[in-house]
Structures are given as structure tokens and as C-alpha cells.
Design a protein around this motif. Structure first.
Motif, PDB file in Angstrom:
ATOM      1  N   ARG A 139      -2.819   0.710  -5.759  1.00  0.00           N
ATOM      2  CA  ARG A 139      -1.790   0.080  -4.931  1.00  0.00           C
ATOM      3  C   ARG A 139      -1.603   0.829  -3.617  1.00  0.00           C
ATOM      4  O   ARG A 139      -1.431   0.210  -2.555  1.00  0.00           O
ATOM      5  N   ALA A 140      -1.636   2.157  -3.678  1.00  0.00           N
ATOM      6  CA  ALA A 140      -1.437   2.949  -2.466  1.00  0.00           C
ATOM      7  C   ALA A 140      -2.544   2.684  -1.448  1.00  0.00           C
ATOM      8  O   ALA A 140      -2.278   2.532  -0.254  1.00  0.00           O
ATOM      9  N   LYS A 141      -3.778   2.609  -1.908  1.00  0.00           N
ATOM     10  CA  LYS A 141      -4.870   2.353  -0.975  1.00  0.00           C
ATOM     11  C   LYS A 141      -4.788   0.939  -0.412  1.00  0.00           C
ATOM     12  O   LYS A 141      -5.025   0.726   0.785  1.00  0.00           O
ATOM     13  N   ALA A 142      -4.453  -0.016  -1.270  1.00  0.00           N
ATOM     14  CA  ALA A 142      -4.331  -1.397  -0.798  1.00  0.00           C
ATOM     15  C   ALA A 142      -3.250  -1.514   0.273  1.00  0.00           C
ATOM     16  O   ALA A 142      -3.348  -2.341   1.185  1.00  0.00           O
ATOM     17  N   GLY A 143      -2.236  -0.670   0.180  1.00  0.00           N
ATOM     18  CA  GLY A 143      -1.142  -0.722   1.135  1.00  0.00           C
ATOM     19  C   GLY A 143      -1.466  -0.144   2.491  1.00  0.00           C
ATOM     20  O   GLY A 143      -0.689  -0.317   3.442  1.00  0.00           O
ATOM     21  N   LEU A 144      -2.601   0.539   2.624  1.00  0.00           N
ATOM     22  CA  LEU A 144      -2.926   1.164   3.900  1.00  0.00           C
ATOM     23  C   LEU A 144      -3.109   0.143   5.017  1.00  0.00           C
ATOM     24  O   LEU A 144      -2.896   0.448   6.187  1.00  0.00           O
ATOM     25  N   SER A 145      -3.511  -1.066   4.662  1.00  0.00           N
ATOM     26  CA  SER A 145      -3.727  -2.091   5.683  1.00  0.00           C
ATOM     27  C   SER A 145      -2.465  -2.881   6.014  1.00  0.00           C
ATOM     28  O   SER A 145      -2.467  -3.700   6.926  1.00  0.00           O
ATOM     29  N   ALA A 146      -1.398  -2.624   5.290  1.00  0.00           N
ATOM     30  CA  ALA A 146      -0.151  -3.360   5.510  1.00  0.00           C
ATOM     31  C   ALA A 146       0.630  -2.774   6.690  1.00  0.00           C
ATOM     32  O   ALA A 146       0.449  -1.603   7.043  1.00  0.00           O
ATOM     33  N   PRO A 147       1.512  -3.569   7.304  1.00  0.00           N
ATOM     34  CA  PRO A 147       2.382  -3.022   8.350  1.00  0.00           C
ATOM     35  C   PRO A 147       3.209  -1.871   7.799  1.00  0.00           C
ATOM     36  O   PRO A 147       3.568  -1.853   6.618  1.00  0.00           O
ATOM     37  N   VAL A 148       3.498  -0.895   8.634  1.00  0.00           N
ATOM     38  CA  VAL A 148       4.217   0.288   8.182  1.00  0.00           C
ATOM     39  C   VAL A 148       5.577  -0.058   7.586  1.00  0.00           C
ATOM     40  O   VAL A 148       6.068   0.610   6.676  1.00  0.00           O
ATOM     41  N   GLU A 149       6.180  -1.163   8.052  1.00  0.00           N
ATOM     42  CA  GLU A 149       7.481  -1.580   7.506  1.00  0.00           C
ATOM     43  C   GLU A 149       7.360  -2.103   6.082  1.00  0.00           C
ATOM     44  O   GLU A 149       8.348  -2.145   5.358  1.00  0.00           O
ATOM     45  N   VAL A 150       6.160  -2.515   5.703  1.00  0.00           N
ATOM     46  CA  VAL A 150       5.924  -2.962   4.326  1.00  0.00           C
ATOM     47  C   VAL A 150       5.702  -1.756   3.425  1.00  0.00           C
ATOM     48  O   VAL A 150       6.206  -1.694   2.310  1.00  0.00           O
ATOM     49  N   VAL A 151       4.938  -0.806   3.896  1.00  0.00           N
ATOM     50  CA  VAL A 151       4.690   0.410   3.111  1.00  0.00           C
ATOM     51  C   VAL A 151       5.978   1.183   2.906  1.00  0.00           C
ATOM     52  O   VAL A 151       6.248   1.713   1.823  1.00  0.00           O
ATOM     53  N   TYR A 152       6.792   1.253   3.956  1.00  0.00           N
ATOM     54  CA  TYR A 152       8.074   1.969   3.898  1.00  0.00           C
ATOM     55  C   TYR A 152       9.189   0.994   4.260  1.00  0.00           C
ATOM     56  O   TYR A 152       9.604   0.874   5.424  1.00  0.00           O
ATOM     57  N   PRO A 153       9.698   0.235   3.264  1.00  0.00           N
ATOM     58  CA  PRO A 153      10.692  -0.822   3.516  1.00  0.00           C
ATOM     59  C   PRO A 153      11.946  -0.330   4.222  1.00  0.00           C
ATOM     60  O   PRO A 153      12.604  -1.114   4.918  1.00  0.00           O
ATOM     61  N   GLN A 154      12.274   0.941   4.073  1.00  0.00           N
ATOM     62  CA  GLN A 154      13.487   1.451   4.711  1.00  0.00           C
ATOM     63  C   GLN A 154      13.425   1.358   6.227  1.00  0.00           C
ATOM     64  O   GLN A 154      14.469   1.314   6.900  1.00  0.00           O
ATOM     65  N   LEU A 155      12.224   1.291   6.795  1.00  0.00           N
ATOM     66  CA  LEU A 155      12.078   1.167   8.249  1.00  0.00           C
ATOM     67  C   LEU A 155      12.429  -0.224   8.732  1.00  0.00           C
ATOM     68  O   LEU A 155      12.687  -0.410   9.928  1.00  0.00           O
ATOM     69  N   ALA A 156      12.438  -1.194   7.845  1.00  0.00           N
ATOM     70  CA  ALA A 156      12.742  -2.575   8.237  1.00  0.00           C
ATOM     71  C   ALA A 156      14.237  -2.843   8.316  1.00  0.00           C
ATOM     72  O   ALA A 156      14.657  -3.907   8.761  1.00  0.00           O
ATOM     73  N   VAL A 157      15.025  -1.903   7.854  1.00  0.00           N
ATOM     74  CA  VAL A 157      16.495  -2.089   7.854  1.00  0.00           C
ATOM     75  C   VAL A 157      17.024  -1.975   9.265  1.00  0.00           C
ATOM     76  O   VAL A 157      16.717  -1.004   9.966  1.00  0.00           O
TER      77      VAL A 157
END
Length: 235
Positions: A217-235
């Protein structure tokens, strides 16, 4: 691909839960000799195991081990430390320096010392670096930072040593059922299962091991927007 049969294996952190399994499993797969290194090496009841004192943060200690283990064909950079979880800015200077020296600079300098020995053999040699799923997920302060640095160096070494026929294997895993993970009730990987997967991949010629679902899961998340990897940034 690198066969363990007949190999001379050097394991750092050999006294620990994962390290001990690397020593035993290497012998079970036919290794002729295992250099079991640690700051304070213990006795082993097998003449094929050579205990050696090694402090990966000490250049003189590294050089002494390399002189003894000149026949090494497989290097396993397993030794590492973890400090209490905290934000990167909350760690003490001593915690930061000790972590960088043990988890990143130590494996890099040991590899630099061993690489000429492996390259000279032209084939059938390997370096195995133990990373972490946390090298892709920055929630463990300096531990995540050092494991991310080790991952990056593994990628560089893989390219640099490929012409000499040295296989470089990077291993990612979440919690492993050892003393280091005794504080958590989260799902843990059996160290015997981890080590078997690492050696299976090495013998099959692979370059990377994702040893559990956490790492996948961690590797798959590398291509995601940073706000998806770290949801707290989307707040």
C-alpha cells in the motif's frame, strides 16, 4: 540471481530477531559460511558461523571486518536502531545523529568497503538492504528519514553495481514480530517469513521485496497526490 548455496554471507545486527533468522536461514539454504556481526557478538553453536564485532558507525571496525571477511559474496545490511516516535523537530540532536550514522551512513560505508570484493567476483554476489514501509511514509520522525535515505542509496547502488554483476535487493516491511515492535498490537510479520521471502527474491534475481500489505500500500501511494498520502494536509 544469487544462490545461497555455497555462499559466504555477512549479516549485520546478527544478534537481533531478524538477524538471527538471516543467519539460520542462510545456513539452511546451503551457505558455506556466515559472518554474524554485532557490536557485542555472541557465541554460536555452529562452526560455519563466524562471530565478529562490528560497529557500523566506526570506520576502523568496518575495515577490520572486511579484512577478515574478504571472501564474502552476500552482504545483508540488517542492523538499525529506532528511537521513540516523535516529530522530526522533537528529536534530540543526539538521537538524530545516532540514527543517521546507524541507519544510513553505516550501511552505506560498509557497502562501500565490501563492494570491491563483490565486484571482483563478477557474478553470484548480492547486497540486501533492510528498509521499511516507513521509508515511504514519513510518520516516524528521524527513523522514516533515515530509511528513506537508505532506500535512495539502494537505488543508486543498484545502478552503479549492476555492470559488475552485483545484485542489490531492497526490502520493505511494516511491523516485524521482534523486540523492536513489542510496544504495538498492530499486525506483525513473522521474521522467519520475512527472511524466507527475502532469500526467495534474491535467489530469483529480483531487486525489491514488498514483504507485507503495508509495504504494498505504501508503494502504491507514492504516485498519489501528497494530500491523499497525508490527509491532514487537505484540512
Amino acid at each position: 540471481m544469487t544462490a545461497l548455496d555455497g555462499a559466504a554471507v555477512l549479516v549485520t545486527g546478527a544478534n537481533g530477531g531478524i538477524g538471527t533468522h538471516f543467519v539460520r536461514e542462510a545456513l539452511a539454504r546451503g551457505a558455506a559460511k556466515v559472518y554474524a556481526t554485532a557490536r557485542n557478538p555472541r557465541e554460536w553453536e555452529d562452526e560455519r558461523i563466524v562471530p565478529l564485532a562490528l560497529d557500523v558507525t566506526d570506520p576502523a571496525s568496518i575495515q577490520a571486518v572486511v579484512e577478515v571477511a574478504s571472501d564474502v559474496t552476500v552482504l545483508i545490511n540488517n542492523a538499525g536502531i529506532s528511537v521513540p516516535s516523535a516529530g522530526l523537530l522533537a528529536h534530540t540532536e543526539e538521537e538524530i545523529r545516532r540514527s543517521v550514522e546507524t541507519n544510513f551512513l553505516g550501511p552505506l560505508f560498509l557497502t562501500r568497503a565490501v563492494a570491491p570484493l563483490l565486484s571482483a567476483k563478477q557474478c553470484g554476489t548480492a547486497i540486501i538492504n533492510l528498509h521499511s514501509a516507513l521509508s515511504w511514509y514519513a510518520t516516524a520522525g528521524i527513523y522514516s528519514a533515515t530509511k528513506a535515505a537508505l532506500w535512495s542509496s539502494t537505488n543508486s547502488l543498484r545502478l552503479e553495481l549492476q555492470p559488475a554483476g552485483v545484485q542489490v535487493v531492497g526490502v520493505h516491511v511494516g511491523w516485524v514480530d521482534t523486540a523492536m515492535a513489542a510496544h504495538t498490537e498492530d499486525e506483525k510479520v513473522d521474521p522467519a517469513v520475512l527472511v524466507a521471502a527475502v532469500f526467495d527474491a534474491t535467489e530469483a534475481g529480483k531487486h525489491e521485496v514488498l514483504a507485507d500489505e503495508t509495504s504494498v500500500r505504501a508503494k502504491a501511494g507514492l504516485s498519489a497526490p501528497v494530500e491523499v498520502v497525508y490527509p491532514q494536509l487537505a484540512v
